[in-house]
Design an enzyme around this catalytic site. Structure first.
Site, PDB file in Angstrom:
ATOM      1  N   ASP A  16       0.849  -1.192   0.000  1.00  0.00           N
ATOM      2  CA  ASP A  16       0.000   0.000   0.000  1.00  0.00           C
ATOM      3  C   ASP A  16       0.886   1.242   0.000  1.00  0.00           C
ATOM      4  O   ASP A  16       1.769   1.370   0.845  1.00  0.00           O
ATOM      5  CB  ASP A  16      -0.889  -0.039   1.255  1.00  0.00           C
ATOM      6  CG  ASP A  16      -1.714   1.230   1.420  1.00  0.00           C
ATOM      7  OD1 ASP A  16      -1.976   1.907   0.412  1.00  0.00           O
ATOM      8  OD2 ASP A  16      -2.088   1.528   2.576  1.00  0.00           O
ATOM      9  N   ASN A  50      -0.416   4.581  -0.070  1.00  0.00           N
ATOM     10  CA  ASN A  50      -1.031   5.823   0.404  1.00  0.00           C
ATOM     11  C   ASN A  50      -1.762   5.708   1.739  1.00  0.00           C
ATOM     12  O   ASN A  50      -2.537   6.590   2.116  1.00  0.00           O
ATOM     13  CB  ASN A  50      -1.970   6.396  -0.662  1.00  0.00           C
ATOM     14  CG  ASN A  50      -3.111   5.421  -0.959  1.00  0.00           C
ATOM     15  OD1 ASN A  50      -3.129   4.310  -0.436  1.00  0.00           O
ATOM     16  ND2 ASN A  50      -4.047   5.833  -1.781  1.00  0.00           N
ATOM     17  N   ASP A 105      -4.217   3.871   2.836  1.00  0.00           N
ATOM     18  CA  ASP A 105      -5.644   3.535   2.994  1.00  0.00           C
ATOM     19  C   ASP A 105      -5.851   2.059   3.340  1.00  0.00           C
ATOM     20  O   ASP A 105      -6.981   1.586   3.438  1.00  0.00           O
ATOM     21  CB  ASP A 105      -6.444   3.935   1.751  1.00  0.00           C
ATOM     22  CG  ASP A 105      -6.053   3.126   0.516  1.00  0.00           C
ATOM     23  OD1 ASP A 105      -5.113   2.301   0.615  1.00  0.00           O
ATOM     24  OD2 ASP A 105      -6.676   3.323  -0.537  1.00  0.00           O
ATOM     25  N   ASP A 126      -9.136 -16.920 -16.394  1.00  0.00           N
ATOM     26  CA  ASP A 126      -9.926 -17.388 -15.260  1.00  0.00           C
ATOM     27  C   ASP A 126     -10.966 -18.427 -15.696  1.00  0.00           C
ATOM     28  O   ASP A 126     -11.638 -18.242 -16.708  1.00  0.00           O
ATOM     29  CB  ASP A 126     -10.638 -16.156 -14.665  1.00  0.00           C
ATOM     30  CG  ASP A 126     -11.223 -16.419 -13.288  1.00  0.00           C
ATOM     31  OD1 ASP A 126     -10.460 -16.790 -12.386  1.00  0.00           O
ATOM     32  OD2 ASP A 126     -12.443 -16.241 -13.114  1.00  0.00           O
ATOM     33  N   HIS A 186      -3.904 -17.264  -4.758  1.00  0.00           N
ATOM     34  CA  HIS A 186      -4.816 -16.472  -3.917  1.00  0.00           C
ATOM     35  C   HIS A 186      -6.078 -17.218  -3.504  1.00  0.00           C
ATOM     36  O   HIS A 186      -6.879 -16.673  -2.756  1.00  0.00           O
ATOM     37  CB  HIS A 186      -5.191 -15.192  -4.672  1.00  0.00           C
ATOM     38  CG  HIS A 186      -5.966 -15.498  -5.923  1.00  0.00           C
ATOM     39  ND1 HIS A 186      -5.410 -16.156  -6.993  1.00  0.00           N
ATOM     40  CD2 HIS A 186      -7.255 -15.286  -6.257  1.00  0.00           C
ATOM     41  CE1 HIS A 186      -6.338 -16.331  -7.930  1.00  0.00           C
ATOM     42  NE2 HIS A 186      -7.460 -15.799  -7.511  1.00  0.00           N
ATOM     43  N   ASP A 187      -6.284 -18.426  -4.016  1.00  0.00           N
ATOM     44  CA  ASP A 187      -7.467 -19.208  -3.640  1.00  0.00           C
ATOM     45  C   ASP A 187      -7.117 -20.354  -2.697  1.00  0.00           C
ATOM     46  O   ASP A 187      -7.998 -21.093  -2.268  1.00  0.00           O
ATOM     47  CB  ASP A 187      -8.113 -19.851  -4.880  1.00  0.00           C
ATOM     48  CG  ASP A 187      -8.722 -18.840  -5.823  1.00  0.00           C
ATOM     49  OD1 ASP A 187      -9.098 -17.741  -5.374  1.00  0.00           O
ATOM     50  OD2 ASP A 187      -8.820 -19.165  -7.028  1.00  0.00           O
TER      51      ASP A 187
HETATM   52  O1  ISL Z   1     -11.296 -21.471  -4.658  1.00  0.00           O
HETATM   53  C1  ISL Z   1     -12.196 -22.028  -5.193  1.00  0.00           C
HETATM   54  C2  ISL Z   1     -13.464 -22.239  -4.547  1.00  0.00           C
HETATM   55  O2  ISL Z   1     -13.271 -23.121  -3.514  1.00  0.00           O
HETATM   56  C3  ISL Z   1     -12.113 -22.482  -6.552  1.00  0.00           C
HETATM   57  O3  ISL Z   1     -13.089 -23.380  -6.908  1.00  0.00           O
HETATM   58  C4  ISL Z   1     -12.211 -21.257  -7.415  1.00  0.00           C
HETATM   59  O4  ISL Z   1     -13.453 -20.670  -7.263  1.00  0.00           O
HETATM   60  C5  ISL Z   1     -12.029 -21.616  -8.837  1.00  0.00           C
HETATM   61  O5  ISL Z   1     -10.735 -22.115  -8.925  1.00  0.00           O
HETATM   62  C6  ISL Z   1     -12.166 -20.399  -9.729  1.00  0.00           C
HETATM   63  O6  ISL Z   1     -11.280 -19.402  -9.324  1.00  0.00           O
HETATM   64  C7  ISL Z   1     -11.171 -18.245 -10.061  1.00  0.00           C
HETATM   65  O7  ISL Z   1     -12.421 -17.680 -10.408  1.00  0.00           O
HETATM   66  C8  ISL Z   1     -13.225 -17.232  -9.320  1.00  0.00           C
HETATM   67  C9  ISL Z   1     -12.454 -16.336  -8.351  1.00  0.00           C
HETATM   68  O8  ISL Z   1     -13.205 -16.161  -7.185  1.00  0.00           O
HETATM   69  C10 ISL Z   1     -11.102 -16.927  -7.986  1.00  0.00           C
HETATM   70  O9  ISL Z   1     -10.394 -16.055  -7.168  1.00  0.00           O
HETATM   71  C11 ISL Z   1     -10.392 -17.204  -9.268  1.00  0.00           C
HETATM   72  O10 ISL Z   1      -9.083 -17.672  -9.061  1.00  0.00           O
HETATM   73  C12 ISL Z   1     -14.350 -16.474  -9.949  1.00  0.00           C
HETATM   74  O11 ISL Z   1     -13.851 -15.518 -10.846  1.00  0.00           O
HETATM   75 CA    CA Z   2      -3.596   2.128  -1.179  1.00  0.00          CA
END
Ligand code: ISL
Ligand code: CA
Length: 530
Positions: free
Chosen positions: A21, A23, A25, A191, A313-314
């Protein structure tokens, strides 16, 4: 290696909201990323995969896009984005962006006009008088009502599925891709790309998760779309593409990536990440190295070129999920050895390179993820106790991997209050401390990356599984006259090990080594020249 080709690259994933970050926020932003480009460069990686920074109401942290050619003000402006591209190029870093084309935000102009029955836009989305029985990825029904019809959303109700039967959708997406490629981005992470084409809207066979999926998963129509995007757009530039494909098999993976440059370059699969679960990710089972490596070996053997990852990130942090946290310093390096030692493109998720752990959440209100809250509510309906539900979230919530990047002992991510709770272990686990420590996880990652950057065997070598005895993994990579022998003890205890690999030791994660045993999570790489 100068003149790298696409197989040489290593990718680093940035989740903008949690990276840096600038700034105060509490939200990571583009200027924050620019300020850390030298850091990213110092890792030795080639490509940054930038999770969505497009304009979005943020129901799903940017995976719900309301304008594909504008930047979310939380992250900055288009000028900031142009500057990021310029600064990255100066450092010879390439950037790929998320291409989210299964759905748009419900606040996208197209959807607003579609809701108003605008004849041009009505069919950009999928409308039905009566919903079918499909269920969504985030739990519950996949249909919601607007006016007197229902629209399809395979994710949150604010993420509306596009209608790929409508030719205008194809035109719009091509325009978006060209817009960004002309700006100088290097490609896309696509995605949930293997669910975009819905062959029919009939009821699906009843399943515990994702009823209806046989109507949209991995359909021939998807291949046609990807071929068109390749011919009409991607092939006119030098690009790098990786598709996120759910529930995919090695055969289906090959259909998407081979021959080269007809559809995608490589795909993210999930099978290895599903080996520690029962039915779905909310029911986690003990991590079993043997099961894990069996799946990885299958993919190594059967798939033309893999996109290798253990975090994103998932997911959750590997040092918490796949190992005993007490041995974090060693397991993090052992997994680095494995990840970068496998054949394919390695993907490193921000914080993985310092061995960040799962978040230390104490109550539900500390979670921010839409999926986490949806599933928590669903589990309540299904009668799970409060304690049980919270435990499920602690283990499997995506927020575990979204806590702010740990730069210094005080956090260093923001001057303000972070949007998601900072892990208190930033006191001991942070970039600053690890840069100063020769033996840190960070410096180990750098060494592994450097090894791959200079040792062709790691890029082009065949993968050969040798053995997995008592959770001690041995595999080899062979190219021309060289063989690398990679040994990983995937246990939190010592294992007997007779060193029969009289080669030169290239890498190890312990300072002292024995010829008779391996210490917890010990990893070694030997080089044999024939
Ligand atoms: O993390 C999951 C749910 O348990 C996965 O099934 C995930 O939703 C799936 O891999 C799809 O992920 C991608 O599309 C999603 C988004 O939320 C995720 O962050 C992205 O990586 C919808 O756009
Ligand atoms: Ca920021």
């Amino acid at each position: 290696m100068n003149n790298k080709s696409w197989k040489d690259y290593i990718v680093y994933q940035i989740y903008p909201r949690s990276f840096m970050d600038s700034n105060g926020d509490g939200i990571g932003d583009i200027h924050g990323i620019i300020s850390k480009l030298d850091y990213v460069k110092s890792l030795g990686v080639d490509i940054i995969w930038l999770s969505p920074v497009y304009q979005s109401p943020n129901y799903d942290n940017g995976y719900d896009i309301s304008d594909y050619e504008a930047i979310n003000p939380d992250y900055g402006t288009m000028e900031d984005m142009d500057l990021l591209l310029k600064e990255a190029e100066k450092r010879d870093l390439k950037i790929i962006m998320d291409l989210v084309i299964n759905h748009t935000s419900s606040e996208h102009e197209w959807f607003k006009k579609s809701c108003e029955n605008d004849p041009v836009y009505r069919d950009y989305y999928i409308w039905k008088d009566k919903p079918n029985n499909w269920t969504s990825f985030f739990g519950g029904k996949a249909w919601d009502k607007y006016g007197d019809q229902y629209y399809l959303h395979l994710f949150a109700k604010e993420q509306v599925d596009l209608n790929w039967h409508h030719p205008k959708v194809m035109d719009e997406v091509q325009k978006i891709m060209k817009y960004w490629l002309d700006k100088g981005i290097f490609g896309f992470r696509c995605d949930v790309i293997n669910i975009i084409f819905k062959s029919s809207l009939d009821n699906g066979r009843k399943r515990i998760i994702l009823t209806g999926r046989e109507h949209y998963h991995q359909q021939e129509g998807m291949h046609q779309i990807l071929k068109t995007l390749r011919q009409e757009v991607l092939n006119k530039y030098e690009t790098f593409t990786v598709g996120e494909t759910v529930m995919v098999t090695p055969k289906q993976a090959n259909d998407l990536i081979y021959p080269e440059k007809t559809e995608l370059d490589m795909i993210f699969s999930f099978e290895h990440m599903e080996t520690d679960q029962f039915n779905n990710k909310w029911f986690r089972t003990k991590f079993k190295p043997k099961k894990f490596m069996k799946v990885i070996t299958k993919w190594q053997n059967e798939v033309y070129w893999n996109a290798n990852y253990f975090e994103n990130h998932d997911q959750q942090r590997i040092v918490s999920r796949f190992a005993n946290e007490a041995f974090r310093k060693y397991s993090a390096k052992m997994f680095a050895t494995l990840l970068i030692g496998l054949k394919g493109t390695p993907y490193i998720y921000q914080g993985q390179e310092i061995g960040m752990t799962n978040g230390d959440f104490k109550e539900m209100s500390e979670f921010m993820d839409v999926e986490t809250h949806n599933i928590y509510a669903l589990a309540k309906k299904l009668g799970f106790s409060k304690k049980r539900r919270f435990k499920m979230m602690l283990k499997s919530s995506r927020d575990n991997n979204r806590t702010p990047m740990q730069w210094t002992k005080d956090g260093g991510f923001t001057q303000g209050t972070p949007w998601l709770k900072q892990n208190s272990n930033t006191k001991t686990i942070n970039v600053e401390a690890q840069e100063a420590d020769q033996n840190s996880i960070l410096n180990y990652y750098k060494k592994m990356i450097e090894l791959r950057n200079h040792e062709e065997t790691l890029v082009h070598g065949d993968y050969q599984f040798i053995s997995m005895k008592k959770n001690v993994l041995v595999f080899e990579r062979t190219y021309a006259k060289k063989t690398l022998v990679i040994v990983c003890n995937m246990n939190d205890t010592d294992r007997k090990f007779l060193n029969q690999h009289h080669g030169k030791l290239l890498m190890t994660n312990y300072q002292e080594m024995s010829n008779l045993k391996l210490k917890p999570y010990e990893a070694r790489i030997y080089l044999k020249e024939i």
